[in-house]
Design an enzyme around this catalytic site. Structure first.
Site, PDB file in Angstrom:
ATOM      1  N   ARG A 210       1.844 -28.749  -7.085  1.00  0.00           N
ATOM      2  CA  ARG A 210       1.527 -29.287  -8.427  1.00  0.00           C
ATOM      3  C   ARG A 210       0.089 -29.794  -8.529  1.00  0.00           C
ATOM      4  O   ARG A 210      -0.204 -30.767  -9.174  1.00  0.00           O
ATOM      5  CB  ARG A 210       2.535 -30.382  -8.806  1.00  0.00           C
ATOM      6  CG  ARG A 210       3.926 -29.803  -8.909  1.00  0.00           C
ATOM      7  CD  ARG A 210       4.994 -30.804  -8.809  1.00  0.00           C
ATOM      8  NE  ARG A 210       5.073 -31.373  -7.473  1.00  0.00           N
ATOM      9  CZ  ARG A 210       6.077 -32.094  -7.033  1.00  0.00           C
ATOM     10  NH1 ARG A 210       7.091 -32.345  -7.812  1.00  0.00           N
ATOM     11  NH2 ARG A 210       6.063 -32.579  -5.817  1.00  0.00           N
TER      12      ARG A 210
ATOM     13  N   ASP B 220       0.809  -1.226   0.000  1.00  0.00           N
ATOM     14  CA  ASP B 220       0.000   0.000   0.000  1.00  0.00           C
ATOM     15  C   ASP B 220       0.840   1.273   0.000  1.00  0.00           C
ATOM     16  O   ASP B 220       0.427   2.305   0.546  1.00  0.00           O
ATOM     17  CB  ASP B 220      -0.961   0.022   1.213  1.00  0.00           C
ATOM     18  CG  ASP B 220      -1.856  -1.193   1.235  1.00  0.00           C
ATOM     19  OD1 ASP B 220      -2.202  -1.686   0.142  1.00  0.00           O
ATOM     20  OD2 ASP B 220      -2.207  -1.653   2.332  1.00  0.00           O
ATOM     21  N   GLU B 221       1.982   1.229  -0.631  1.00  0.00           N
ATOM     22  CA  GLU B 221       2.882   2.383  -0.646  1.00  0.00           C
ATOM     23  C   GLU B 221       2.456   3.429  -1.666  1.00  0.00           C
ATOM     24  O   GLU B 221       2.951   4.567  -1.642  1.00  0.00           O
ATOM     25  CB  GLU B 221       4.321   1.928  -0.964  1.00  0.00           C
ATOM     26  CG  GLU B 221       4.930   0.945   0.027  1.00  0.00           C
ATOM     27  CD  GLU B 221       4.609  -0.512  -0.317  1.00  0.00           C
ATOM     28  OE1 GLU B 221       3.782  -0.752  -1.232  1.00  0.00           O
ATOM     29  OE2 GLU B 221       5.183  -1.413   0.324  1.00  0.00           O
TER      30      GLU B 221
ATOM     31  N   GLY C 254      -4.578  -4.178  -3.789  1.00  0.00           N
ATOM     32  CA  GLY C 254      -5.565  -3.137  -4.088  1.00  0.00           C
ATOM     33  C   GLY C 254      -4.768  -1.903  -4.461  1.00  0.00           C
ATOM     34  O   GLY C 254      -4.141  -1.293  -3.598  1.00  0.00           O
ATOM     35  N   HIS C 255      -4.713  -1.586  -5.732  1.00  0.00           N
ATOM     36  CA  HIS C 255      -3.880  -0.481  -6.216  1.00  0.00           C
ATOM     37  C   HIS C 255      -4.777   0.681  -6.617  1.00  0.00           C
ATOM     38  O   HIS C 255      -5.542   0.592  -7.583  1.00  0.00           O
ATOM     39  CB  HIS C 255      -3.010  -0.942  -7.397  1.00  0.00           C
ATOM     40  CG  HIS C 255      -2.010  -2.002  -6.998  1.00  0.00           C
ATOM     41  ND1 HIS C 255      -1.148  -2.600  -7.872  1.00  0.00           N
ATOM     42  CD2 HIS C 255      -1.734  -2.549  -5.784  1.00  0.00           C
ATOM     43  CE1 HIS C 255      -0.393  -3.466  -7.219  1.00  0.00           C
ATOM     44  NE2 HIS C 255      -0.746  -3.466  -5.952  1.00  0.00           N
TER      45      HIS C 255
ATOM     46  N   LYS D 157       1.791   2.123  -5.161  1.00  0.00           N
ATOM     47  CA  LYS D 157       2.283   1.548  -6.423  1.00  0.00           C
ATOM     48  C   LYS D 157       1.362   1.909  -7.577  1.00  0.00           C
ATOM     49  O   LYS D 157       1.804   2.279  -8.664  1.00  0.00           O
ATOM     50  CB  LYS D 157       2.389   0.011  -6.302  1.00  0.00           C
ATOM     51  CG  LYS D 157       3.413  -0.432  -5.270  1.00  0.00           C
ATOM     52  CD  LYS D 157       3.443  -1.938  -5.098  1.00  0.00           C
ATOM     53  CE  LYS D 157       2.250  -2.521  -4.383  1.00  0.00           C
ATOM     54  NZ  LYS D 157       2.093  -2.118  -2.972  1.00  0.00           N
ATOM     55  N   GLY D 158       0.026   1.802  -7.324  1.00  0.00           N
ATOM     56  CA  GLY D 158      -0.951   2.102  -8.378  1.00  0.00           C
ATOM     57  C   GLY D 158      -0.767   3.505  -8.910  1.00  0.00           C
ATOM     58  O   GLY D 158      -0.721   3.735 -10.124  1.00  0.00           O
ATOM     59  N   LYS D 159      -0.624   4.444  -8.012  1.00  0.00           N
ATOM     60  CA  LYS D 159      -0.481   5.844  -8.422  1.00  0.00           C
ATOM     61  C   LYS D 159       0.780   6.055  -9.274  1.00  0.00           C
ATOM     62  O   LYS D 159       0.736   6.704 -10.317  1.00  0.00           O
ATOM     63  CB  LYS D 159      -0.418   6.751  -7.186  1.00  0.00           C
ATOM     64  CG  LYS D 159      -0.275   8.202  -7.586  1.00  0.00           C
ATOM     65  CD  LYS D 159       0.322   9.053  -6.511  1.00  0.00           C
ATOM     66  CE  LYS D 159       1.032  10.219  -7.162  1.00  0.00           C
ATOM     67  NZ  LYS D 159       0.368  11.485  -7.004  1.00  0.00           N
TER      68      LYS D 159
ATOM     69  N   GLN E   7       1.951  -6.073  -3.156  1.00  0.00           N
ATOM     70  CA  GLN E   7       2.419  -6.172  -1.755  1.00  0.00           C
ATOM     71  C   GLN E   7       3.725  -5.385  -1.569  1.00  0.00           C
ATOM     72  O   GLN E   7       3.977  -4.441  -2.305  1.00  0.00           O
ATOM     73  CB  GLN E   7       2.590  -7.650  -1.346  1.00  0.00           C
ATOM     74  CG  GLN E   7       1.291  -8.413  -1.179  1.00  0.00           C
ATOM     75  CD  GLN E   7       0.672  -8.898  -2.484  1.00  0.00           C
ATOM     76  OE1 GLN E   7       1.324  -9.564  -3.258  1.00  0.00           O
ATOM     77  NE2 GLN E   7      -0.582  -8.580  -2.723  1.00  0.00           N
TER      78      GLN E   7
ATOM     79  N   PRO F 123      -8.586  -0.876   8.996  1.00  0.00           N
ATOM     80  CA  PRO F 123      -7.688   0.246   9.318  1.00  0.00           C
ATOM     81  C   PRO F 123      -6.237  -0.222   9.246  1.00  0.00           C
ATOM     82  O   PRO F 123      -5.919  -1.330   9.689  1.00  0.00           O
ATOM     83  CB  PRO F 123      -8.064   0.626  10.755  1.00  0.00           C
ATOM     84  CG  PRO F 123      -8.944  -0.451  11.261  1.00  0.00           C
ATOM     85  CD  PRO F 123      -9.452  -1.257  10.109  1.00  0.00           C
TER      86      PRO F 123
END
Ligand code: GDP
Ligand code: IMO
Ligand code: MG
Length: 428
Positions: free
Chosen positions: A142, A13-14, A40-41, A16-18, A223, A303
């Site tokens: 497998r 949640d740093e 969740g990006h 990454k998406g943005k 992640q 939260p």
């Protein structure tokens, strides 16, 4: 141009998406390489605000081919819903492909994730309950079912039959739960199959070709490093590797083809789920960060635990990822803080530790040693030029660069695509 791997540097949640939504403007390919819909990006751009769980964050540009790589576990229901949502917002998804080698999340994976968490009781890991542990366990055992298996209904049925035989024994005999019906699961996945088959490809060749031609290829991690099954806070980790090295395996590129590795770090730390976090603030400062930054999980709504920047963990993340650059996000959240702390070492039983312990029973007992820096009082969210940042903000960044031994090339000062300061050219 180049192949750039973009990874989370902390516990996810740093932002990454943005950052990927921004960098993808010049890209030919954006490919997700690990995780599943536990990710969740969040992307905030002219199309609206999106929380992408599986679709790569480059989907908003018409020239970008988006690939869900072999290293990702795909829940078809989640993917199809996400594609639908994007369509409803006017986003064209016709350049989205999924690897035939990507494993599928099946109903027993999500069911077993929940049952295993319930069994762990007080020792629960706080997973996202998306079936991630069980699907990656089946991959290495497998016993998995891959997207490519959907291409032939008979192959799919026979793999499902053999997996379900074992899963139903576990569900009924170990967990005293109801068995799943082969017919129902088969019909449900045949329904998904109709929409998924046109997207399934041998995707590694598409990525290799673009990389060989010198196009910009972005490999999107999920992640963060401290959730890595090997190097993270085991067992409080996820079940696929979020590290840069996994970028190669997760899409089918060679390490020799990677030009840069960008680690995304928040200006502070957050963590969602259980497990040690030495700098966690269980006080009003932690609450202030959470409320100001709306630190609630993009996938589960939980939260997030908030705390000061942990440079011991950060340095470890730089090293195991081999970061060439850092993108620092959420610097705006510190606007108005009188002072800001950075954890530079841990105190453990009278010793000072400067490296990140591999044993969580040690990490749990580590006390952060802090350095305190002056804060700044003005709002920085409208600033687009590094030199215009307050001296205290530049000083904070410079101290992080020293402690982490890695340059900060991008700084995000708000959630919107445009709220960014380019400090160094990533594409040179
Ligand atoms: P990801 O999983 O790494 O993509 O990150 P998430 O989307 O789960 O969480 C990041 C959150 O922070 C989202 O709500 C973003 O909109 C928001 N965000 C990203 N960068 C910034 C920033 O620089 N400042 C602020 N205030 N919010 C940001
Ligand atoms: P993005 O890509 C933050 C955490 C869960 C839990 C642990 C194991 O948005 O940064 P899992 O469901 O993977 O078995 O849960 O990992 N976790 C994340 N935390 N961001 C994520 O993804 C996460 N994906 C998993 O909260 O602690
Ligand atoms: Mg997230």
């Amino acid at each position: 141009m180049a192949v750039i791997v973009i990874v989370g540097g902390q516990w996810g949640d740093e932002g990454k998406g943005k950052i990927i939504d921004l960098l993808a403007e010049k890209a030919k390919i954006v490919a997700r390489f690990s995780g599943g819909d536990n990710a969740g990006h969040t992307v905030l751009n002219p199309y609206g605000e999106f929380r992408l769980h599986l679709v790569p964050s480059g989907i908003f540009y018409p020239q970008v081919t988006c690939i869900i790589g072999n290293g990702v576990a795909i829940n078809p229901a989640v993917l199809l819903k996400e594609i639908d949502d994007l369509h409803n917002h006017g986003v064209n998804t016709s350049r989205l492909f999924i690897s035939d080698r990507a494993h599928l999340i099946m109903p027993y994976h999500t069911l077993l994730d929940r049952l295993e968490e319930e069994r762990r009781s007080k020792g629960a890991l706080g997973t996202t309950l998306r079936g991630i542990g069980p699907v990656f366990a089946d991959k290495v055992a497998r016993l998995g079912i891959r997207a490519g298996d959907l291409l032939d209904k008979d192959v799919f049925l026979s793999r499902l039959k053999s997996a379900l035989e074992l899963k139903n024994i576990i569900l009924t005999k170990v967990y005293q739960s109801s068995p799943l019906s082969l017919e129902e699961v088969y019909q449900q996945y045949c329904h998904y199959r109709e929409q998924l088959v046109p997207l399934i490809r041998e995707t590694s060749s598409i990525i290799r070709e673009a990389a060989t031609k010198g196009e910009l290829v972005l490999l999107e991690g999920a992640q963060g490093a401290l959730l890595d099954p090997d190097f993270g806070t085991y067992p409080y980790v996820t079940s696929s590797s979020p590290l840069a090295g996994a970028g190669c395996i997760g899409v089918g590129l060679s390490p020799r083809q990677i030009n840069r590795v960008v680690g995304i770090f928040k200006a502070y730390n957050t963590r969602v789920g259980a497990g040690p976090m030495p700098t966690e603030l269980k006080d009003e400062i932690g609450d202030l960060i959470r409320e100001k930054a709306r630190e609630y999980g993009a996938t589960t709504g939980r939260p997030r635990r908030c705390g000061w920047f942990d440079a011991v963990a950060g340095r470890f993340s730089v090293q195991i990822n081999g970061l060439s650059d850092i993108a620092l996000t959420h610097l705006d959240i510190y606007d108005g803080f009188p002072s800001i702390k950075i954890c530079t070492a841990y105190k453990f039983k009278g010793d000072v530790l400067t490296s990140f312990p591999s044993d969580i029973t040690i990490l749990e007992k580590c006390q952060p040693i802090y350095e305190e820096l002056d804060g700044w009082q003005e709002s920085i969210s409208g600033i687009r030029n590094f030199k215009k940042l307050p001296a205290e903000a530049r000083n904070y960044m410079s101290r992080l660069e020293d402690l982490l031994s890695c340059p900060i090339s991008l700084v995000a000062v708000g959630p919107d695509r445009r709220q960014i300061i380019l400090v160094k050219d990533l594409f040179s």
